[in-house]
Design an enzyme around this catalytic site. Sequence first.
Site, PDB file in Angstrom:
ATOM      1  CB  SER A   8      -0.940  -0.048   1.209  1.00  0.00           C
ATOM      2  OG  SER A   8      -1.913   0.961   1.147  1.00  0.00           O
ATOM      3  CG  ASP A  39       7.650   5.270 -11.642  1.00  0.00           C
ATOM      4  OD1 ASP A  39       8.180   4.154 -11.786  1.00  0.00           O
ATOM      5  OD2 ASP A  39       6.420   5.465 -11.786  1.00  0.00           O
ATOM      6  CE  LYS A  54      -5.496  -3.015   0.271  1.00  0.00           C
ATOM      7  NZ  LYS A  54      -5.778  -1.609  -0.059  1.00  0.00           N
TER       8      LYS A  54
END
Length: 290
Positions: free
Chosen positions: A198, A209, A223
């Site tokens: 999460s 990224d 998740k």
Amino acid sequence: RGPFYGIGIPISNREDDLGVVGVIGGTPAEGAGLMANDVIVEIDGEVRPKWDVDEAVLRIRGEEGTQVTLGIRRGEETDLREFTITRAKIDVPNVESELIDGRIGYIQLYSFNQPSASDVREAIESLTAEGAEGFILDLRNNPGGLLSSSVEVSSLFVADGVIVRVEDRTGTIEEHRARGGVATDAPVVVLVNGNSASASEIVGGALQDYGRATLVGEQTFGKGSVQQIEELSFGGAIKLTVAHYLTPKGRVIDKVGLTPDIIVEMEPELQMERETDTQLQRAIEEIKGA
């Protein structure tokens, strides 16, 4: 917000099992002998084909001084172990930090709650003053928490840009952007494993990224869904999945997880000692080579 009344274990679903992600030090769960990767089969004598995490949390938490009995399956054992544990006030530590080898700041973040970002910032500033030239952010066994906290923690390392996108069932996308106030521009390694979930995946995905951090460890939990609870007229409720998370580059997290830049498989119990913690040792090597 931090403290709660319970026994001191983060838990999560892995397929049909309800697993103990970790055990918070100094808590009733540690005193009773619960261990990471134990599987909760019974709660006060009740068995379910699949325990929902939210319901299990409500049943395991309770007033200070009351007891809960858990039936635990451990490893390959066929017989359940029974643990009767007295609930207490649990003060969840947000971070533990130390300076490694005189120039590497190590920060372990246990959960994403309201004070998390300020606690991580304080650790970064303190370790920098001690001479840290690079940082290891340990998100292993961190099951997540507040979305807002994940954005705030990411913002300590990413100056500008989207941290996470939330795409709903109609395709509408809500962007959560960096909030300014970067705490360091030093090299960063993020440690993750199969219990990093999460909010941990939001932070790891954003830093990966942007090329802001190297991820070391194992594939994360996956998740990345957003749920909301709707009350029903007869007093019940239904939990609906209404959206999912996307990393800044549009990668889906839910049921996929993050793939580390450097994969290091490791048995969970090896994390207890630095000498046997091969994931940490590889992270240290990465920082030294930066």
